[in-house]
Design a protein around this motif. Structure first.
Motif, short mmCIF file in Angstrom:
data_model
loop_
_atom_site.label_atom_id
_atom_site.label_comp_id
_atom_site.label_asym_id
_atom_site.label_seq_id
_atom_site.Cartn_x
_atom_site.Cartn_y
_atom_site.Cartn_z
N UNK A 116 0.83 -1.20 0.00
CA UNK A 116 0.00 0.00 0.00
C UNK A 116 0.87 1.26 0.00
N UNK A 117 1.90 1.29 0.83
CA UNK A 117 2.78 2.44 0.89
C UNK A 117 3.54 2.62 -0.43
N UNK A 118 4.07 1.54 -0.96
CA UNK A 118 4.82 1.62 -2.21
C UNK A 118 3.93 2.11 -3.34
N UNK A 119 2.69 1.66 -3.35
CA UNK A 119 1.75 2.10 -4.37
C UNK A 119 1.44 3.59 -4.22
N UNK A 120 1.22 4.03 -2.98
CA UNK A 120 0.89 5.44 -2.73
C UNK A 120 2.05 6.36 -3.12
N UNK A 121 3.28 5.90 -2.93
CA UNK A 121 4.44 6.70 -3.34
C UNK A 121 4.55 6.79 -4.86
N UNK A 122 4.22 5.69 -5.54
CA UNK A 122 4.33 5.66 -7.00
C UNK A 122 3.15 6.31 -7.70
N UNK A 123 1.97 6.19 -7.09
CA UNK A 123 0.74 6.68 -7.73
C UNK A 123 -0.10 7.48 -6.72
N UNK A 124 0.41 8.59 -6.23
CA UNK A 124 -0.32 9.34 -5.20
C UNK A 124 -1.69 9.83 -5.64
N UNK A 125 -1.87 10.01 -6.95
CA UNK A 125 -3.15 10.46 -7.46
C UNK A 125 -4.22 9.37 -7.41
N UNK A 126 -3.81 8.12 -7.16
CA UNK A 126 -4.76 7.01 -7.11
C UNK A 126 -5.14 6.62 -5.69
N UNK A 127 -4.64 7.33 -4.68
CA UNK A 127 -4.88 6.96 -3.28
C UNK A 127 -5.46 8.16 -2.53
N UNK A 128 -6.62 7.96 -1.90
CA UNK A 128 -7.25 9.03 -1.12
C UNK A 128 -6.63 9.12 0.27
N UNK A 129 -6.55 7.98 0.95
CA UNK A 129 -5.96 7.88 2.29
C UNK A 129 -5.16 6.60 2.37
N UNK A 130 -4.24 6.56 3.33
CA UNK A 130 -3.35 5.41 3.47
C UNK A 130 -3.28 5.02 4.95
N UNK A 131 -3.62 3.77 5.25
CA UNK A 131 -3.57 3.27 6.62
C UNK A 131 -2.75 1.99 6.66
N UNK A 132 -1.73 1.99 7.51
CA UNK A 132 -0.79 0.87 7.58
C UNK A 132 -0.83 0.25 8.97
N UNK A 133 -1.10 -1.06 9.02
CA UNK A 133 -1.18 -1.78 10.29
C UNK A 133 0.13 -2.52 10.52
N UNK A 134 0.84 -2.13 11.57
CA UNK A 134 2.15 -2.70 11.91
C UNK A 134 2.96 -2.96 10.65
N UNK A 135 3.27 -1.89 9.90
CA UNK A 135 3.91 -2.06 8.59
C UNK A 135 5.31 -2.63 8.69
N UNK A 136 5.64 -3.52 7.79
CA UNK A 136 6.98 -4.11 7.72
C UNK A 136 7.69 -3.61 6.47
N UNK A 137 9.00 -3.44 6.58
CA UNK A 137 9.84 -3.01 5.45
C UNK A 137 9.39 -1.67 4.88
N UNK A 138 8.78 -0.85 5.72
CA UNK A 138 8.34 0.47 5.30
C UNK A 138 9.21 1.58 5.90
N UNK A 139 9.42 1.49 7.20
CA UNK A 139 10.17 2.52 7.92
C UNK A 139 11.37 1.93 8.67
N UNK A 140 11.27 0.68 9.06
CA UNK A 140 12.36 0.02 9.78
C UNK A 140 12.50 -1.41 9.25
N UNK A 141 13.63 -2.03 9.59
CA UNK A 141 13.85 -3.41 9.19
C UNK A 141 13.26 -4.39 10.19
N UNK A 142 13.33 -5.66 9.85
CA UNK A 142 12.83 -6.71 10.72
C UNK A 142 13.87 -7.06 11.79
N UNK A 143 13.39 -7.46 12.94
CA UNK A 143 14.29 -7.92 13.99
C UNK A 143 14.93 -9.24 13.56
#
Length: 266
Positions: A116-143
């Protein structure tokens, strides 16, 4: 119980009429009024779209909800799986076009959050709102400990290994037994390699356009939730971060549906 029986059993618990759609081989479970504002739900890897059983029916009171089985993953989607990020984004655009959905509220969990995040960054005109539940590989790496514990079920997937892994991560929380069984059976379904997540760069994240909600799991074993929160609020000061302290990564979204729905409604 077979995978299909477990899938249907969980889908039946949505408790609302569900239209099972096929968009060029992509399976979509849809519910809610046809003229409602669209919400697209993207589940985590191996979770399958019925995992939204506690969330989708409530959203469907006022929205048109589309829960998608990711192509190449467990579920009912068929066709050639995307092998690259560009393939994946092209596929999602085609699904949205096939559904005649222009600017949905994208809601993703885990791998679905990365998509969802990658899509919103590539196609911001196609996304109204963005909600991420415990997102992985978006802001930090995995333990590393999470990766090490997950490897046996990834390298030699089986119902038993997946059950063991999910019970370890959910830490004795009362996770829904029917979903747990579906996720375990999903591990033994034919799957193809999916596009490997690549974390967005800081500059791209700073320029994210759609309004962002991030729901963090206080007891997740996937990553450090405090570090995740700091990264989100530093890079995207306009973002809203809602912690669900009792949650683990895999107890979302079903076990904490009331908290998730409350966050999504704002």
């Amino acid at each position: 119980m077979s995978f299909d029986d477990a899938y249907d059993a969980l889908l039946s618990r949505w408790g609302v009429p569900v239209d099972q759609l096929s968009i060029n081989g992509t399976h979509v479970n849809a519910c809610g009024p046809l003229d409602g504002r669209p919400v697209v739900l993207l589940a985590g890897h191996g979770a399958t779209s019925p995992v939204w059983f506690a969330v989708a029916p409530r959203l469907a009171e006022h929205h048109r909800v589309y829960a998608i089985d990711l192509l190449g993953d467990a579920g009912r989607s068929t066709g050639r799986p995307p092998r690259s990020t560009n393939d994946l984004l092209t596929w999602l655009t085609a699904v949205l076009d096939g559904l005649e959905v222009d600017r949905p509220h994208l809601v993703g969990h885990s791998y679905g959050a990365w998509l969802a995040l990658t899509y919103a960054l590539a196609h911001p005109d196609r996304v109204d709102r963005l909600s991420l539940l415990d997102p992985t590989d978006c802001f930090t790496g995995l333990r590393p400990a999470y990766v090490a514990r997950a490897l046996p079920s990834l390298l030699r997937p089986s119902r038993r290994r997946t059950l063991s892994f999910l019970r370890w991560e959910t830490q004795d929380l009362p996770v829904d037994a029917q979903w747990l069984e579906l996720a375990a059976l999903a591990a033994e379904q034919p799957r193809s390699p999916v596009a490997r997540p690549r974390r967005p760069g800081d500059d791209a994240l700073r320029h994210l356009r759609p309004p962002l909600l991030v729901i963090t799991a206080g007891h997740t074993k996937t990553h450090n939730p405090e570090r995740l929160t700091r990264r989100v609020t530093t890079l995207i000061p306009t973002a809203t971060v809602v912690p669900i302290e009792a949650a683990t990564h895999h107890s979302l979204p079903a076990l904490h549906a009331a908290e998730v729905l409350k966050a999504l409604s704002h």
